[in-house]
Design a protein around this motif. Structure first.
Motif, PDB file in Angstrom:
ATOM      1  N   PHE A   1       9.230 -20.998  -7.737  1.00  0.00           N
ATOM      2  CA  PHE A   1       9.365 -20.613  -8.880  1.00  0.00           C
ATOM      3  C   PHE A   1       7.910 -20.157  -9.593  1.00  0.00           C
ATOM      4  CE2 PHE A   1      13.707 -22.550  -9.703  1.00  0.00           C
ATOM      5  CZ  PHE A   1      14.063 -20.692  -9.166  1.00  0.00           C
ATOM      6  N   SER A   2       7.161 -20.853  -8.671  1.00  0.00           N
ATOM      7  CA  SER A   2       5.495 -20.436  -9.246  1.00  0.00           C
ATOM      8  C   SER A   2       4.447 -19.101  -9.264  1.00  0.00           C
ATOM      9  CB  SER A   2       4.800 -21.680  -8.755  1.00  0.00           C
ATOM     10  OG  SER A   2       3.116 -21.159  -9.109  1.00  0.00           O
ATOM     11  N   PRO A   3       4.524 -18.185  -9.753  1.00  0.00           N
ATOM     12  CA  PRO A   3       3.823 -17.356  -9.634  1.00  0.00           C
ATOM     13  C   PRO A   3       2.446 -17.448  -9.198  1.00  0.00           C
ATOM     14  CG  PRO A   3       4.763 -17.136 -11.461  1.00  0.00           C
ATOM     15  CD  PRO A   3       4.622 -18.958 -11.631  1.00  0.00           C
ATOM     16  N   LEU A   4       1.565 -18.486  -9.602  1.00  0.00           N
ATOM     17  CA  LEU A   4       0.480 -18.596  -8.619  1.00  0.00           C
ATOM     18  C   LEU A   4       0.782 -18.514  -6.871  1.00  0.00           C
ATOM     19  CD1 LEU A   4      -1.607 -21.313 -11.025  1.00  0.00           C
ATOM     20  CD2 LEU A   4      -1.966 -18.698 -10.956  1.00  0.00           C
ATOM     21  N   GLN A   5       1.358 -19.443  -7.012  1.00  0.00           N
ATOM     22  CA  GLN A   5       1.759 -19.735  -5.120  1.00  0.00           C
ATOM     23  C   GLN A   5       2.273 -18.730  -4.959  1.00  0.00           C
ATOM     24  OE1 GLN A   5       3.867 -23.273  -5.609  1.00  0.00           O
ATOM     25  NE2 GLN A   5       2.685 -24.503  -4.862  1.00  0.00           N
ATOM     26  N   THR A   6       2.745 -18.031  -5.346  1.00  0.00           N
ATOM     27  CA  THR A   6       4.027 -16.725  -5.184  1.00  0.00           C
ATOM     28  C   THR A   6       2.683 -15.366  -4.715  1.00  0.00           C
ATOM     29  OG1 THR A   6       6.100 -17.264  -5.493  1.00  0.00           O
ATOM     30  CG2 THR A   6       5.432 -14.579  -5.306  1.00  0.00           C
ATOM     31  N   LEU A   7       1.440 -15.280  -5.965  1.00  0.00           N
ATOM     32  CA  LEU A   7       0.553 -14.596  -5.029  1.00  0.00           C
ATOM     33  C   LEU A   7      -0.325 -15.191  -4.540  1.00  0.00           C
ATOM     34  CD1 LEU A   7      -1.048 -14.019  -8.753  1.00  0.00           C
ATOM     35  CD2 LEU A   7       0.644 -12.105  -7.516  1.00  0.00           C
TER      36      LEU A   7
ATOM     37  N   ALA B   1      -9.325 -17.224  -7.053  1.00  0.00           N
ATOM     38  CA  ALA B   1     -10.013 -19.243  -6.675  1.00  0.00           C
ATOM     39  C   ALA B   1      -8.715 -19.819  -6.765  1.00  0.00           C
ATOM     40  CB  ALA B   1     -11.316 -19.926  -7.074  1.00  0.00           C
ATOM     41  N   LEU B   2      -7.984 -19.550  -8.171  1.00  0.00           N
ATOM     42  CA  LEU B   2      -6.963 -19.297  -9.643  1.00  0.00           C
ATOM     43  C   LEU B   2      -6.199 -19.500  -8.172  1.00  0.00           C
ATOM     44  CD1 LEU B   2      -5.513 -20.827 -11.854  1.00  0.00           C
ATOM     45  CD2 LEU B   2      -5.404 -18.533 -12.727  1.00  0.00           C
ATOM     46  N   ILE B   3      -6.359 -18.486  -7.724  1.00  0.00           N
ATOM     47  CA  ILE B   3      -4.598 -17.955  -6.666  1.00  0.00           C
ATOM     48  C   ILE B   3      -4.261 -18.481  -5.544  1.00  0.00           C
ATOM     49  CG2 ILE B   3      -3.650 -15.845  -5.018  1.00  0.00           C
ATOM     50  CD1 ILE B   3      -4.956 -13.596  -7.673  1.00  0.00           C
ATOM     51  N   MET B   4      -5.431 -19.161  -4.702  1.00  0.00           N
ATOM     52  CA  MET B   4      -5.208 -19.512  -3.448  1.00  0.00           C
ATOM     53  C   MET B   4      -5.488 -21.267  -4.446  1.00  0.00           C
ATOM     54  SD  MET B   4      -6.138 -17.743  -1.065  1.00  0.00           S
ATOM     55  CE  MET B   4      -5.042 -16.045  -2.150  1.00  0.00           C
ATOM     56  N   LEU B   5      -5.670 -21.802  -5.034  1.00  0.00           N
ATOM     57  CA  LEU B   5      -5.874 -23.203  -5.299  1.00  0.00           C
ATOM     58  C   LEU B   5      -4.520 -23.221  -6.532  1.00  0.00           C
ATOM     59  CD1 LEU B   5      -9.964 -23.999  -5.084  1.00  0.00           C
ATOM     60  CD2 LEU B   5      -7.805 -24.440  -3.337  1.00  0.00           C
TER      61      LEU B   5
ATOM     62  N   THR C   1       0.715  -1.495  -0.110  1.00  0.00           N
ATOM     63  CA  THR C   1      -0.290  -0.152  -0.097  1.00  0.00           C
ATOM     64  C   THR C   1       1.249   1.139  -0.275  1.00  0.00           C
ATOM     65  OG1 THR C   1      -1.141  -1.244   0.990  1.00  0.00           O
ATOM     66  CG2 THR C   1      -2.130   0.915   1.147  1.00  0.00           C
ATOM     67  N   THR C   2       1.675   1.202   0.565  1.00  0.00           N
ATOM     68  CA  THR C   2       2.668   1.992   0.822  1.00  0.00           C
ATOM     69  C   THR C   2       3.058   2.509  -0.360  1.00  0.00           C
ATOM     70  OG1 THR C   2       2.688   2.372   2.975  1.00  0.00           O
ATOM     71  CG2 THR C   2       5.044   3.379   1.851  1.00  0.00           C
ATOM     72  N   ALA C   3       4.232   1.481  -0.851  1.00  0.00           N
ATOM     73  CA  ALA C   3       4.836   1.323  -1.831  1.00  0.00           C
ATOM     74  C   ALA C   3       4.146   2.168  -3.085  1.00  0.00           C
ATOM     75  CB  ALA C   3       5.100   0.209  -2.380  1.00  0.00           C
ATOM     76  N   ASP C   4       2.688   1.654  -3.566  1.00  0.00           N
ATOM     77  CA  ASP C   4       1.598   2.061  -4.513  1.00  0.00           C
ATOM     78  C   ASP C   4       1.491   3.952  -4.449  1.00  0.00           C
ATOM     79  OD1 ASP C   4       1.314  -0.418  -5.686  1.00  0.00           O
ATOM     80  OD2 ASP C   4      -0.573  -0.774  -4.809  1.00  0.00           O
ATOM     81  N   SER C   5       0.930   4.125  -2.836  1.00  0.00           N
ATOM     82  CA  SER C   5       0.967   5.531  -2.466  1.00  0.00           C
ATOM     83  C   SER C   5       2.074   6.551  -3.031  1.00  0.00           C
ATOM     84  CB  SER C   5       0.752   5.749  -1.304  1.00  0.00           C
ATOM     85  OG  SER C   5       1.740   5.773  -0.279  1.00  0.00           O
ATOM     86  N   LYS C   6       3.853   6.242  -2.878  1.00  0.00           N
ATOM     87  CA  LYS C   6       4.487   6.245  -3.843  1.00  0.00           C
ATOM     88  C   LYS C   6       5.081   6.051  -4.954  1.00  0.00           C
ATOM     89  CE  LYS C   6       6.289   6.843   1.325  1.00  0.00           C
ATOM     90  NZ  LYS C   6       6.062   8.890   1.106  1.00  0.00           N
ATOM     91  N   LYS C   7       3.830   5.300  -5.836  1.00  0.00           N
ATOM     92  CA  LYS C   7       4.035   5.207  -7.046  1.00  0.00           C
ATOM     93  C   LYS C   7       5.402   4.352  -7.874  1.00  0.00           C
ATOM     94  CE  LYS C   7       0.571   8.237  -8.276  1.00  0.00           C
ATOM     95  NZ  LYS C   7      -0.495   7.986  -8.197  1.00  0.00           N
ATOM     96  N   VAL C   8       5.598   3.572  -6.508  1.00  0.00           N
ATOM     97  CA  VAL C   8       6.459   2.680  -7.094  1.00  0.00           C
ATOM     98  C   VAL C   8       5.937   1.697  -7.494  1.00  0.00           C
ATOM     99  CG1 VAL C   8       8.591   1.314  -5.417  1.00  0.00           C
ATOM    100  CG2 VAL C   8       7.967   3.520  -4.479  1.00  0.00           C
ATOM    101  N   ARG C   9       7.073   0.879  -8.835  1.00  0.00           N
ATOM    102  CA  ARG C   9       6.598   0.363  -9.787  1.00  0.00           C
ATOM    103  C   ARG C   9       7.292  -0.750  -8.430  1.00  0.00           C
ATOM    104  NH1 ARG C   9      10.547   1.415 -14.744  1.00  0.00           N
ATOM    105  NH2 ARG C   9      11.319   2.368 -12.822  1.00  0.00           N
ATOM    106  N   VAL C  10       6.405  -2.028  -8.959  1.00  0.00           N
ATOM    107  CA  VAL C  10       5.990  -3.085  -8.207  1.00  0.00           C
ATOM    108  C   VAL C  10       5.969  -4.506  -8.917  1.00  0.00           C
ATOM    109  CG1 VAL C  10       6.052  -4.578  -6.395  1.00  0.00           C
ATOM    110  CG2 VAL C  10       5.897  -1.944  -5.883  1.00  0.00           C
ATOM    111  N   GLY C  11       6.898  -5.332  -9.101  1.00  0.00           N
ATOM    112  CA  GLY C  11       6.283  -6.728  -9.818  1.00  0.00           C
ATOM    113  C   GLY C  11       6.847  -7.790  -8.906  1.00  0.00           C
ATOM    114  N   LEU C  12       6.091  -9.183  -9.116  1.00  0.00           N
ATOM    115  CA  LEU C  12       5.898 -10.016  -8.286  1.00  0.00           C
ATOM    116  C   LEU C  12       6.945 -10.926  -8.341  1.00  0.00           C
ATOM    117  CD1 LEU C  12       4.024 -12.206  -6.427  1.00  0.00           C
ATOM    118  CD2 LEU C  12       3.809 -13.078  -8.427  1.00  0.00           C
TER     119      LEU C  12
END
Length: 151
Positions: A41-47, A122-126, A20-31
């Protein structure tokens, strides 16, 4: 530019990233996915873990924001969004095709989903590697589930 790698932060015990703070300061954030200090290495498990990190802070990570960080947001954070991150013509076509309901549990959960946001949640959780149906590199299929030999 920040790579948000919740599995690494949790494994090291280095704290909870304040998106939330990173977003408010317009910091570019990637997963970010990392097994040097993380666990997948799984983006789904990381999400999935990113969602939990936000919950621990009393905040929500929408499925849309999570998917954005895993795709175009990650490309923007690396300043390569002119080449990758979405399906705009002229960009490199490295992507995976996901199967929404690769397991019996996912099929059951999706049968009760009320819309695209709920399905993404559901995809992100499972979700995990079983959801990968096909993988493309430079626009060419290099892997397809249920085939004996990758292309």
């Amino acid at each position: 530019m920040i790579a948000f790698c919740p599995t690494s932060n949790l494994f090291l015990g280095s704290g909870l990233f304040d998106l939330t703070t990173a977003d408010s300061k317009k910091v570019r954030v990637g997963l970010g996915t990392d097994v040097g200090a993380g666990t997948s290495f799984s983006p789904l498990q990381t999400l999935n873990e990113a969602y939990k990190v936000m919950q621990l802070q009393g905040k929500k990570l929408s499925p849309f924001k999570g998917l954005y960080m895993a795709t175009l947001g990650g490309a923007r954070s690396l300043s390569i969004d002119d080449k990758v991150g979405n399906f705009i013509p002229g960009k490199e076509a490295d992507f995976v095709v996901l199967d929404w309901a690769a397991t019996d549990l996912q099929q059951l959960r999706f049968s009760y989903s009320s819309g695209i946001e709920d399905k993404l949640f559901a995809l992100i959780m499972l979700g995990d590697d079983r959801n990968i149906f096909e993988t493309y590199v430079a626009g060419k299929s290099v892997y397809q589930r249920d085939t004996l030999n990758p292309r």
